[in-house]
Scaffold this active site. Structure first.
Site, mmCIF file in Angstrom:
data_model
loop_
_atom_site.group_PDB
_atom_site.id
_atom_site.type_symbol
_atom_site.label_atom_id
_atom_site.label_comp_id
_atom_site.label_asym_id
_atom_site.label_seq_id
_atom_site.Cartn_x
_atom_site.Cartn_y
_atom_site.Cartn_z
ATOM 1 N N CYS A 9 23.693 -19.578 -51.930
ATOM 2 C CA CYS A 9 24.677 -20.667 -52.055
ATOM 3 C C CYS A 9 24.905 -20.909 -53.582
ATOM 4 C CB CYS A 9 24.727 -21.893 -51.352
ATOM 5 S SG CYS A 9 23.165 -22.720 -51.593
ATOM 6 N N ASN A 12 21.241 -23.854 -54.087
ATOM 7 C CA ASN A 12 20.045 -23.548 -53.136
ATOM 8 C C ASN A 12 19.500 -24.888 -52.824
ATOM 9 O OD1 ASN A 12 17.014 -21.895 -53.326
ATOM 10 N ND2 ASN A 12 18.359 -22.081 -51.514
ATOM 11 N N CYS A 14 21.780 -27.345 -50.565
ATOM 12 C CA CYS A 14 22.315 -27.929 -49.427
ATOM 13 C C CYS A 14 22.629 -26.747 -48.546
ATOM 14 C CB CYS A 14 23.744 -28.331 -50.019
ATOM 15 S SG CYS A 14 23.730 -29.940 -50.720
ATOM 16 N N ARG A 15 23.427 -25.772 -48.795
ATOM 17 C CA ARG A 15 24.058 -24.818 -47.580
ATOM 18 C C ARG A 15 22.947 -23.718 -47.506
ATOM 19 N NH1 ARG A 15 29.320 -23.405 -50.590
ATOM 20 N NH2 ARG A 15 27.873 -23.866 -52.400
ATOM 21 N N SER A 16 22.375 -23.172 -48.464
ATOM 22 C CA SER A 16 21.572 -22.107 -48.293
ATOM 23 C C SER A 16 20.057 -22.270 -47.518
ATOM 24 C CB SER A 16 21.597 -20.936 -49.435
ATOM 25 O OG SER A 16 20.951 -21.633 -50.494
ATOM 26 N N ASP A 123 31.237 -26.622 -49.785
ATOM 27 C CA ASP A 123 30.151 -27.161 -50.686
ATOM 28 C C ASP A 123 30.156 -28.761 -50.470
ATOM 29 O OD1 ASP A 123 28.600 -28.281 -52.495
ATOM 30 O OD2 ASP A 123 29.302 -27.338 -54.150
HETATM 31 P P1 4NP Z 1 24.847 -25.825 -52.517
HETATM 32 O O1 4NP Z 1 25.542 -27.256 -53.078
HETATM 33 O O2 4NP Z 1 25.317 -24.705 -53.464
HETATM 34 O O3 4NP Z 1 25.147 -25.848 -51.212
HETATM 35 O O4 4NP Z 1 23.211 -25.961 -52.666
HETATM 36 C C1 4NP Z 1 25.391 -27.517 -54.685
HETATM 37 C C2 4NP Z 1 24.268 -28.156 -55.009
HETATM 38 C C3 4NP Z 1 24.429 -28.346 -56.187
HETATM 39 C C4 4NP Z 1 25.505 -28.227 -57.267
HETATM 40 C C5 4NP Z 1 26.453 -27.779 -56.534
HETATM 41 C C6 4NP Z 1 26.411 -27.129 -55.405
HETATM 42 N N1 4NP Z 1 25.281 -28.820 -58.355
HETATM 43 O O5 4NP Z 1 26.437 -28.313 -59.214
HETATM 44 O O6 4NP Z 1 24.446 -29.139 -58.973
#
Ligand code: 4NP
Length: 155
Positions: A9, A12, A14-16, A123
């Site tokens: 993702c 790294n 939340c989703r992955s 996201d």
């Molecule tokens: P992820 O979510 O891609 O599912 O881990 C996010 C976590 C942090 C950010 C964006 C998406 N960020 O912009 O910091």
């Protein structure tokens, strides 16, 4: 040889990591031996544990993500893993752009292995708790679909 799967993702956190934990648990339930890891295309959270909201939501469903620390996708990943599974279309495009021409891994959208109508795991970072539950629902469907695919492939 155990297949190697990298869930990808943006951050790294939340989703992955959730997809890593869910896929690990569901592979174990089926008795499938897989090497499973996760990474982000961005570096903002490198070294961080998963987002507290995802730790709590996943924990509520019995998935322990507390051992995971965020890392960024790196060049060796394209050679070491059999599948790089992207959580959304933007992650998928980023991976295709980074990928070396002689890679042998399959770069796919994770939810393309599920039967549902949704292709992207949205996201949840800037949203509320419901977004995290929705992400886990989608990831559980994606994980079953992907494991069905692996089992069909090796049948
Ligand atoms: P992820 O979510 O891609 O599912 O881990 C996010 C976590 C942090 C950010 C964006 C998406 N960020 O912009 O910091």
């Amino acid at each position: 040889m155990a297949k190697k799967i990298l869930l990808v993702c943006l951050g790294n956190i939340c989703r992955s990591p959730a997809a890593e934990g869910v896929l690990r648990a569901k592979a174990r339930e089926r008795g499938l031996e897989l090497v499973i890891d996760s990474a982000g295309t961005g570096a903002w959270h490198v070294g961080d544990p998963p987002d507290a909201r995802m730790l709590k939501t996943a924990g509520g469903r019995g998935y322990d993500l507390s051992y995971i620390r965020a890392r960024k996708v790196s060049m060796p990943d394209f050679y070491e893993f059999d599948y790089l599974l992207a959580m959304d279309l933007s992650n998928h495009t980023d991976l295709l752009e980074l990928a070396p021409p002689n890679r042998e891994c399959d770069i796919r959208l994770f939810l393309d292995f599920a039967d549902g109508e949704t292709r992207e795991t949205p996201d949840p970072y800037y949203g509320g708790d419901a977004g995290f539950e929705n992400v886990l629902d989608l990831i559980e469907q994606g994980a079953e679909g992907f494991l069905d695919h692996l089992e069909d492939e090796s049948a």
